[in-house]
Design an enzyme around this catalytic site. Structure first.
Site, PDB file in Angstrom:
ATOM      1  N   CYS A   1       0.841  -1.206   0.000  1.00  0.00           N
ATOM      2  CA  CYS A   1       0.000   0.000   0.000  1.00  0.00           C
ATOM      3  C   CYS A   1       0.873   1.251   0.000  1.00  0.00           C
ATOM      4  CB  CYS A   1      -0.934  -0.073   1.218  1.00  0.00           C
ATOM      5  SG  CYS A   1      -1.523   1.482   1.866  1.00  0.00           S
TER       6      CYS A   1
ATOM      7  N   CYS B   1       0.298   3.841   2.718  1.00  0.00           N
ATOM      8  CA  CYS B   1       0.797   3.331   4.011  1.00  0.00           C
ATOM      9  C   CYS B   1       2.293   3.596   4.135  1.00  0.00           C
ATOM     10  CB  CYS B   1       0.562   1.824   4.137  1.00  0.00           C
ATOM     11  SG  CYS B   1      -1.167   1.332   4.055  1.00  0.00           S
TER      12      CYS B   1
END
Ligand SMILES: [Zn+2]
Length: 142
Positions: free
Chosen positions: A65, A68
């Site tokens: 991600c 993230c």
């Protein structure tokens, strides 16, 4: 107050006055409240979140991600700034899908603040450091 070691899951009793003195776990001797996010897994999550008498913020993330990864350095800095009053932790949703599904994590990163084992706030989407600090201090600081 009670603090559960994220590494060996031992419950430690730490006097409030000694929180800032880098308390270590009586069992494994690791730092109980390191100035960096601690990783929680299926074995440690429930006990650490339910039994630790400090507000805990959990970052649900995954290696694939992008947002993230973008937020990770800010989260590390935030952990250093809010320690030892707030415990910052993270859960790798790919390694621990059961925790993510139990908390109905639909998108990542998602931050969840807990107090005494109960969810008190949730935020989806990456935040830059100033907003991250503001969210943590609004929802999780004593
Ligand atoms: Zn320990």
């Amino acid at each position: 107050m009670l603090i559960v070691c994220a590494r060996c899951r031992t419950t430690n009793r730490v006097p409030d006055s000694r929180l800032a003195e880098a308390p270590t776990c009586g069992q494994c001797k690791q730092e109980l409240l390191p100035a960096a996010p601690v990783a929680l897994d299926d074995a440690s999550f429930d006990k650490v979140v339910a039994k630790t008498e400090l507000p805990i913020v959990v970052d649900f993330w995954a290696a694939w991600c992008g947002p993230c990864r973008m937020m990770a350095p800010a989260y590390e800095q935030a952990a250093a700034k809010v320690a030892p009053g707030v415990h910052l932790a993270k859960v790798d949703t790919e390694a621990e899908p059961e925790i993510a599904s139990r908390f109905a994590i639909r998108s990542i990163p998602t931050l969840v603040a807990f107090r005494n084992g109960r969810e008190i706030a949730r935020q989806s989407g990456a935040l830059p450091l100033p907003q991250l600090m503001q969210w943590i201090t609004t929802h999780a600081q004593n």
